[in-house]
Design a protein around this motif. Structure first.
Motif, PDB file in Angstrom:
ATOM      1  N   ASP A 196     -34.973  16.822  14.946  1.00 37.68           N
ATOM      2  CA  ASP A 196     -35.155  17.361  16.321  1.00 37.68           C
ATOM      3  C   ASP A 196     -33.945  17.839  16.914  1.00 37.68           C
ATOM      4  O   ASP A 196     -33.986  19.037  17.879  1.00 37.68           O
ATOM      5  CB  ASP A 196     -35.825  16.449  17.105  1.00 37.68           C
ATOM      6  N   ALA A 197     -32.684  17.199  16.902  1.00 36.52           N
ATOM      7  CA  ALA A 197     -31.479  17.610  17.386  1.00 36.52           C
ATOM      8  C   ALA A 197     -31.165  19.110  17.129  1.00 36.52           C
ATOM      9  O   ALA A 197     -30.769  19.803  17.647  1.00 36.52           O
ATOM     10  CB  ALA A 197     -30.542  16.436  17.369  1.00 36.52           C
ATOM     11  N   ALA A 198     -31.274  19.005  15.710  1.00 34.81           N
ATOM     12  CA  ALA A 198     -30.999  20.399  15.145  1.00 34.81           C
ATOM     13  C   ALA A 198     -31.813  21.556  15.458  1.00 34.81           C
ATOM     14  O   ALA A 198     -31.387  22.654  15.785  1.00 34.81           O
ATOM     15  CB  ALA A 198     -30.982  20.462  13.552  1.00 34.81           C
ATOM     16  N   ASN A 199     -33.318  21.123  15.577  1.00 32.86           N
ATOM     17  CA  ASN A 199     -33.938  22.340  16.219  1.00 32.86           C
ATOM     18  C   ASN A 199     -33.903  22.684  17.390  1.00 32.86           C
ATOM     19  O   ASN A 199     -34.179  23.716  17.825  1.00 32.86           O
ATOM     20  CB  ASN A 199     -35.453  21.939  15.848  1.00 32.86           C
ATOM     21  N   SER A 201     -31.253  22.660  19.212  1.00 31.38           N
ATOM     22  CA  SER A 201     -30.018  23.428  19.104  1.00 31.38           C
ATOM     23  C   SER A 201     -30.211  24.798  18.987  1.00 31.38           C
ATOM     24  O   SER A 201     -29.477  25.900  19.419  1.00 31.38           O
ATOM     25  CB  SER A 201     -28.884  22.905  18.337  1.00 31.38           C
ATOM     26  N   SER A 202     -31.507  25.237  18.500  1.00 33.25           N
ATOM     27  CA  SER A 202     -31.672  26.611  18.260  1.00 33.25           C
ATOM     28  C   SER A 202     -32.186  27.306  19.467  1.00 33.25           C
ATOM     29  O   SER A 202     -32.339  28.455  19.585  1.00 33.25           O
ATOM     30  CB  SER A 202     -32.916  26.707  17.137  1.00 33.25           C
ATOM     31  N   GLY A 203     -32.620  26.472  20.376  1.00 38.60           N
ATOM     32  CA  GLY A 203     -32.841  27.037  21.744  1.00 38.60           C
ATOM     33  C   GLY A 203     -34.574  27.283  21.977  1.00 38.60           C
ATOM     34  O   GLY A 203     -35.049  28.108  22.740  1.00 38.60           O
ATOM     35  N   ARG A 204     -35.155  26.955  20.684  1.00 37.76           N
ATOM     36  CA  ARG A 204     -36.698  27.527  20.656  1.00 37.76           C
ATOM     37  C   ARG A 204     -37.744  26.609  21.071  1.00 37.76           C
ATOM     38  O   ARG A 204     -38.733  26.854  21.632  1.00 37.76           O
ATOM     39  CB  ARG A 204     -37.097  27.857  19.465  1.00 37.76           C
ATOM     40  N   GLY A 205     -37.290  25.439  21.240  1.00 35.69           N
ATOM     41  CA  GLY A 205     -38.171  24.284  21.734  1.00 35.69           C
ATOM     42  C   GLY A 205     -39.527  24.076  20.900  1.00 35.69           C
ATOM     43  O   GLY A 205     -40.522  23.709  21.603  1.00 35.69           O
ATOM     44  N   LEU A 206     -39.624  24.481  19.743  1.00 34.45           N
ATOM     45  CA  LEU A 206     -40.913  24.436  18.837  1.00 34.45           C
ATOM     46  C   LEU A 206     -41.511  23.058  19.115  1.00 34.45           C
ATOM     47  O   LEU A 206     -42.625  22.680  18.992  1.00 34.45           O
ATOM     48  CB  LEU A 206     -40.731  24.990  17.619  1.00 34.45           C
ATOM     49  N   VAL A 207     -40.789  22.037  18.806  1.00 36.48           N
ATOM     50  CA  VAL A 207     -41.149  20.671  18.745  1.00 36.48           C
ATOM     51  C   VAL A 207     -42.053  20.470  19.972  1.00 36.48           C
ATOM     52  O   VAL A 207     -43.214  19.789  19.737  1.00 36.48           O
ATOM     53  CB  VAL A 207     -40.258  19.708  18.626  1.00 36.48           C
ATOM     54  N   VAL A 208     -41.523  20.602  21.376  1.00 39.89           N
ATOM     55  CA  VAL A 208     -42.331  20.331  22.237  1.00 39.89           C
ATOM     56  C   VAL A 208     -43.573  21.142  22.404  1.00 39.89           C
ATOM     57  O   VAL A 208     -44.388  20.843  22.988  1.00 39.89           O
ATOM     58  CB  VAL A 208     -41.191  20.589  23.718  1.00 39.89           C
ATOM     59  N   THR A 209     -43.403  22.460  22.134  1.00 40.20           N
ATOM     60  CA  THR A 209     -44.751  23.380  22.191  1.00 40.20           C
ATOM     61  C   THR A 209     -45.753  22.736  21.091  1.00 40.20           C
ATOM     62  O   THR A 209     -46.861  22.737  21.649  1.00 40.20           O
ATOM     63  CB  THR A 209     -44.245  24.774  21.693  1.00 40.20           C
ATOM     64  N   LYS A 210     -45.179  22.262  20.052  1.00 42.88           N
ATOM     65  CA  LYS A 210     -46.244  21.800  19.024  1.00 42.88           C
ATOM     66  C   LYS A 210     -46.876  20.510  19.524  1.00 42.88           C
ATOM     67  O   LYS A 210     -47.853  20.322  19.513  1.00 42.88           O
ATOM     68  CB  LYS A 210     -45.646  21.380  17.647  1.00 42.88           C
ATOM     69  N   ARG A 211     -46.252  19.467  20.056  1.00 52.10           N
ATOM     70  CA  ARG A 211     -46.640  18.290  20.742  1.00 52.10           C
ATOM     71  C   ARG A 211     -47.695  18.642  21.741  1.00 52.10           C
ATOM     72  O   ARG A 211     -48.492  17.940  21.964  1.00 52.10           O
ATOM     73  CB  ARG A 211     -45.341  17.614  21.295  1.00 52.10           C
TER      74      ARG A 211
END
Length: 256
Positions: A196-199, A201-211
Motif C-alpha cells: 500500500d505504501a508503494a502504491n 507513492s505513485s499518487g494514483r490512490g487505487l487502493v482507496v478507490t477499490k475499497r
C-alpha cells in the motif's frame, strides 16, 4: 469475519445494464493474462503440495501481478467494474485454525470476506470484491490450507512431536496449525502494508478507490453480518511456537 443469513437476491446495479453481480463478464486481456498466471502458479504449488515458504513466495509473486494489473487500469475503469463472490469450502462443521488467516487474506487482496454455512451445515468462506482480487484471495487461501497440511505432516515426524502422549496429539496438531496460520497472517499484513505504501507513492490512490467500490457494493447486498467470538482453544505452547517459528524463520521478498 462474520456469519450471516443466506444471501438475499440483489437488484441490478445502476450503470451495468441491469446485470448486477455476475461471473459472466468478459475479462480484459490484462485480466485474462493475470488469471492464466494464477492458474500456472496453482499448478506449481497447490496441485503438487508446497511448503509454507513456497506458499508465501507465491503470495508475493501473485501480489506483484495483481498490482501490475491494477496499475494498468484507470480509476474510472475500477469504479465501473462489478463486484463478485467466490466461495471456498472448508468441508468442516467446526471452526478451524484457517479462520485466523482468512481475514488477512481478504485484506491482502482488497476484498471482503464472511463465513456462512452451506446446505450440509459446513462452514465456507465467501470472498467479495473485484474479479481479479477474489480469484487471488481464493488461490491464496487454497495455497495456505495446503501449506499448513504439508508442514503439519512434516512436524508429525519430528522428535518434538513424538514427545507428546497419544491423547495430547490432537491438541498439538491444532496448536501447530494455529501458530502457523497466525504467523502467515502477520506476514501477509506486513506485506500488504508495504504494498500500500508503494502504491500510494505513485499518487494514483487505487487502493482507496477499490475499497470504496467494494464497500458500496457490499452495502447494496444488505447482508445481516455479525461478528462472532470464537471458542476458547486448548493450546500447546510448544506446538504453537513450532508452527509460528516455521514462518518467522522464512525470509520473504515481496518484490519476488
Amino acid at each position: 469475519v462474520g456469519e450471516d443469513r443466506p444471501l438475499r437476491p440483489q437488484g441490478p446495479r445502476s450503470g451495468h445494464d441491469g446485470e448486477g453481480l455476475t461471473t459472466q463478464q468478459s475479462p480484459s486481456a490484462g485480466l485474462a493474462k493475470l488469471l492464466a498466471r494464477i492458474r500456472g502458479l496453482r499448478a506449481k504449488t497447490i496441485d503438487n503440495g508446497c511448503t509454507e515458504g513456497e506458499a508465501l513466495a507465491a503470495a508475493a509473486k501473485v501480489a506483484e501481478l495483481l498490482d501490475r494489473h491494477d496499475l494498468s487500469l484507470s480509476g474510472l475503469e475500477i469504479r465501473a467494474s462489478p463486484c463478485e463472490r467466490r466461495v471456498f469450502e472448508t468441508h468442516r462443521k467446526k471452526r478451524i485454525p484457517l479462520d485466523e488467516c482468512v481475514g488477512a487474506v481478504a485484506s491482502f487482496c482488497d476484498c471482503r470476506v464472511w463465513r456462512e454455512k452451506n446446505a450440509s451445515d459446513e462452514t465456507r468462506y465467501v470472498f467479495f470484491g473485484l474479479h481479479a482480487d477474489i480469484e487471488v484471495a481464493h488461490y491464496l487461501i487454497e495455497l495456505i490450507d495446503g501449506a499448513v497440511r504439508a508442514e503439519l505432516g512434516r512436524y508429525k515426524t519430528s522428535r518434538d512431536y513424538r514427545q507428546f502422549r497419544h491423547q495430547e496429539r490432537h491438541v498439538a496438531n491444532a496448536s501447530f496449525a494455529l501458530g502457523m496460520v497466525v504467523s502467515i497472517a502477520d506476514r501477509l499484513m506486513a506485506m500488504k502494508e508495504a504494498r500500500d505504501a508503494a502504491n500510494e507513492s505513485s499518487g494514483r490512490g487505487l487502493v482507496v478507490t477499490k475499497r470504496a467500490v467494494v464497500d458500496d457494493e457490499l452495502a447494496r447486498l444488505d447482508l445481516a453480518l455479525r461478528t462472532v467470538e470464537g471458542p476458547r482453544r486448548m493450546v500447546s505452547p510448544m506446538a504453537y511456537d513450532a508452527g509460528g517459528s516455521a514462518g518467522e524463520r522464512l525470509p520473504i521478498n515481496p518484490a519476488l
